[in-house]
Each structure stands twice: as structure tokens, then as C-alpha cells.
Design an enzyme around this catalytic site. Sequence first.
Site, PDB file in Angstrom:
ATOM      1  N   ASP A  82       0.939  -1.281   0.022  1.00 53.15           N
ATOM      2  CA  ASP A  82      -0.092   0.085   0.007  1.00 53.15           C
ATOM      3  C   ASP A  82       0.921   1.178   0.215  1.00 53.15           C
ATOM      4  O   ASP A  82       0.594   2.269   0.883  1.00 53.15           O
ATOM      5  CB  ASP A  82      -0.977  -0.036   1.159  1.00 53.15           C
ATOM      6  CG  ASP A  82      -2.364   0.776   1.030  1.00 53.15           C
ATOM      7  OD1 ASP A  82      -2.410   1.508  -0.075  1.00 53.15           O
ATOM      8  OD2 ASP A  82      -3.054   0.938   1.844  1.00 53.15           O
ATOM      9  N   ARG A  95      -0.463   8.885   0.919  1.00 50.51           N
ATOM     10  CA  ARG A  95      -1.175   8.945   1.931  1.00 50.51           C
ATOM     11  C   ARG A  95      -0.732   8.141   3.235  1.00 50.51           C
ATOM     12  O   ARG A  95      -1.100   8.198   4.462  1.00 50.51           O
ATOM     13  CB  ARG A  95      -2.641   8.434   1.726  1.00 50.51           C
ATOM     14  CG  ARG A  95      -2.816   6.969   1.438  1.00 50.51           C
ATOM     15  CD  ARG A  95      -4.117   6.704   0.932  1.00 50.51           C
ATOM     16  NE  ARG A  95      -4.151   5.127   0.370  1.00 50.51           N
ATOM     17  CZ  ARG A  95      -3.878   4.917  -0.985  1.00 50.51           C
ATOM     18  NH1 ARG A  95      -3.828   5.945  -1.743  1.00 50.51           N
ATOM     19  NH2 ARG A  95      -3.674   3.683  -1.355  1.00 50.51           N
ATOM     20  N   ASN A  96       0.272   7.192   2.776  1.00 54.96           N
ATOM     21  CA  ASN A  96       0.780   6.369   4.004  1.00 54.96           C
ATOM     22  C   ASN A  96       2.078   6.619   4.091  1.00 54.96           C
ATOM     23  O   ASN A  96       2.890   5.959   4.932  1.00 54.96           O
ATOM     24  CB  ASN A  96       0.704   4.849   3.374  1.00 54.96           C
ATOM     25  CG  ASN A  96      -0.607   4.208   3.464  1.00 54.96           C
ATOM     26  OD1 ASN A  96      -1.675   4.833   4.153  1.00 54.96           O
ATOM     27  ND2 ASN A  96      -1.211   3.539   2.520  1.00 54.96           N
ATOM     28  N   ASP A  99       1.614   2.671   7.806  1.00 54.38           N
ATOM     29  CA  ASP A  99       0.578   2.033   7.424  1.00 54.38           C
ATOM     30  C   ASP A  99       1.028   0.622   6.991  1.00 54.38           C
ATOM     31  O   ASP A  99       0.795   0.263   5.624  1.00 54.38           O
ATOM     32  CB  ASP A  99      -0.261   2.689   6.381  1.00 54.38           C
ATOM     33  CG  ASP A  99      -1.626   2.538   6.684  1.00 54.38           C
ATOM     34  OD1 ASP A  99      -1.902   1.425   7.001  1.00 54.38           O
ATOM     35  OD2 ASP A  99      -2.755   3.284   6.341  1.00 54.38           O
TER      36      ASP A  99
HETATM   37  P1  ADP Z   1      -5.738   3.560   9.213  1.00 58.05           P
HETATM   38  O1  ADP Z   1      -4.288   2.976   8.541  1.00 58.05           O
HETATM   39  O2  ADP Z   1      -6.190   2.741  10.175  1.00 58.05           O
HETATM   40  O3  ADP Z   1      -6.753   3.907   8.232  1.00 58.05           O
HETATM   41  P2  ADP Z   1      -4.121   5.828   9.504  1.00 58.05           P
HETATM   42  O4  ADP Z   1      -2.812   5.386   9.560  1.00 58.05           O
HETATM   43  O5  ADP Z   1      -4.444   6.291   8.149  1.00 58.05           O
HETATM   44  O6  ADP Z   1      -5.232   4.875   9.960  1.00 58.05           O
HETATM   45  O7  ADP Z   1      -4.573   7.002  10.391  1.00 58.05           O
HETATM   46  C1  ADP Z   1      -5.639   7.915  10.500  1.00 58.05           C
HETATM   47  C2  ADP Z   1      -5.114   9.294  10.551  1.00 58.05           C
HETATM   48  O8  ADP Z   1      -4.073   9.413  11.808  1.00 58.05           O
HETATM   49  C3  ADP Z   1      -4.532   9.817   9.430  1.00 58.05           C
HETATM   50  O9  ADP Z   1      -4.925  11.144   9.103  1.00 58.05           O
HETATM   51  C4  ADP Z   1      -3.104   9.825   9.780  1.00 58.05           C
HETATM   52  O10 ADP Z   1      -2.386  10.899   9.142  1.00 58.05           O
HETATM   53  C5  ADP Z   1      -2.951  10.209  11.310  1.00 58.05           C
HETATM   54  N1  ADP Z   1      -1.967   9.467  11.842  1.00 58.05           N
HETATM   55  C6  ADP Z   1      -1.627   8.126  11.954  1.00 58.05           C
HETATM   56  N2  ADP Z   1      -0.683   7.656  12.486  1.00 58.05           N
HETATM   57  C7  ADP Z   1       0.242   8.932  12.671  1.00 58.05           C
HETATM   58  C8  ADP Z   1       1.368   9.189  13.307  1.00 58.05           C
HETATM   59  N3  ADP Z   1       2.369   8.196  13.811  1.00 58.05           N
HETATM   60  N4  ADP Z   1       1.689  10.811  13.454  1.00 58.05           N
HETATM   61  C9  ADP Z   1       0.681  11.727  12.931  1.00 58.05           C
HETATM   62  N5  ADP Z   1      -0.162  11.287  12.318  1.00 58.05           N
HETATM   63  C10 ADP Z   1      -0.644  10.132  12.359  1.00 58.05           C
END
Ligand code: ADP
Length: 285
Positions: A141, A145-146, A159
Site C-alpha cells: 500500500d 497517504r501512507n 501503514d
Molecule cells: P488506518 O491505517 O487505520 O486507516 P491511518 O494510519 O490512516 O489509519 O491514520 C488515520 C489518521 O491519523 C491519518 O490522518 C494519519 O495522518 C493520522 N496518523 C496516523 N499515524 C500517525 C502518526 N504516527 N503521526 C501523525 N499522524 C498520524
Amino acid sequence: DGTATSTEKYEGICRHDIVVGNILGEGFFGEVHDGIYTSPTGDKICVAIKTCKDCSADVKEKFLSEADLMKNLDHPNIVRLIGVIEVDPVWIVMELYEHGELGNYLVKQQYNLTTATLILYCVQICKALAYLEGLNMVHRDIAVRNVLVASPKCVKLGDFGLSRYIDEQEYYKASVSRLPIKWMAPESINFRRFTTASDVWMFGVCIWEIFSMAQQPFFWLENGQVINQLESGVRLHKPQLCPPTIYSLLTRCWAYEPHGRPSFSQLFCLLGDIHRMELEQEQCP
Ligand code: ADP
């Protein structure tokens, strides 16, 4: 044994050492909050806390599988896991990267970013992927966005929700339907076949996103139309800001046959050279 070490390394984390703050965003399993974690040595660490809304046994297992993979990773360009709280409510605690997702950052900062900085992001993501390649792990992935922005000159791949270990010569056969079609290699779309070579294809698409300032790849197509286009030889065009040297690497990452694509370690060397040349040009134009 790596598993034993990682269990020891992560067993210290307690819920009462964490102060939960604001919502950062909505994750697949539940809200993600920021917060402050006080380590056993008294250090205060800014963290991101992933929560799980529906914590039935099988959902919980899927939710925690990402953290299980992350426990074995240690790289400057990969999101760092701080720890996991495995009793309800289950939390995954990671280091916080305050600049957020690379995709949003590119849109906000587009007029402040030099070509050398954009290439630096590619080099750093590639370095993380070369590390995973060495561990026989496929990410599946890879997209802006990741990727999270730790500082203006440092990004971290995150992610690992779709990541899997694969045996050598093996591949991961996906069953889920929540797949990022527009980023995927033809063999992944056709046969759900995921290998390091299909990660290389996705990395190419991620570089395209970086130089397009986070436009969606193939935004002009429906998911269902993508495979026909790829099979008739159509590829993403060169973004205006993308140096031709980089675009020629992208076309190699998008070879139809997986064996025709370069490895991440090769790409890392090639991108590193291009980055050094760009820096020299920017410093003495
Ligand atoms: P999932 O993978 O479960 O869908 P995400 O990783 O996309 O969740 O996280 C959701 C939100 O939280 C995103 O907007 C992301 O930017 C934020 N986020 C996740 N991990 C971090 C981190 N370590 N630091 C800052 N923001 C984070």
C-alpha cells in the site's frame, strides 16, 4: 530470536503513562489521537494512538497484526512503534509525526518545496523499501497517504495494515477487496499477486504522486478501466515537475513483466545519484 527480543522491548508500556489528546483523524479501525507518553526513564514522547472501535476477537486480531509486523522493524524512514496495549480498549501507540500525511503536506507546501527535496523524499521512501525487501516483506500500500512527514527533510513510511511476510520466491495472494487499484501492478489487479516487484510498481506510482503534488493517479479513469489501459501499454504521463532522469526510472518500475523491474536496492543507488546531482545544481546554478 527476533520475536523474543521484540516482546521484551515492548512489554513496558502502561496505559496510565499515556495522556490522550485530540483526534488526529479517522483510521480504518477507529479514531487516531495524539497524546504524550512518559517512558519508564521519565522521557516525554509525543505519540499517535490508534484505537479500535469494534473490538471483537477477529477484528482485534486484524487490528493488532499491523503492530505485530511493526515490532520487528527498526529504520529511520519507517514509522516507529512505541508499544501496544492488548487489553480492552486496545491501543497501538506510535511516534507522532506532527506534519502529518505526505499527501496533504505536498498540497500545503507545494510552493516551498525544491526539486531536490522532492527527490530526497523518494530516496528516503526507497531506503525504507530496500530495508523491507531485505526482510522479505511486501508493503502492498505504497502511496503518499501512507507516508508521514517527521520534519521538512525527513519522511517515514507507515501503514503496515496490508503488509505481509512472504517466503522467498513466494507471493502473497490477497483475498480482501479493499485494494488500491490505481496504484497496483497489472499482476496484482489480475491475479491478486503481490511481490517485491509489485511494490516497486507501486513505489513508481508514489513517486508520480510526489511530483504531481498529490494528484490521484488515473483520476480520469474508473477503477474498472485501469487494467485495460495498462495492458494496452498506457502509463502515467511525466508530471511537469518531474526530472526526465526520474521519469525514465518510473517507466522501468512500470515494466509489464515483474522481472523487468529494478530492485529497491538498485533504485536506491540510482535515486541517490540523481539527488546528489540536483543538490549540486541548486547550490551552484
Ligand atoms: P488506518 O491505517 O487505520 O486507516 P491511518 O494510519 O490512516 O489509519 O491514520 C488515520 C489518521 O491519523 C491519518 O490522518 C494519519 O495522518 C493520522 N496518523 C496516523 N499515524 C500517525 C502518526 N504516527 N503521526 C501523525 N499522524 C498520524
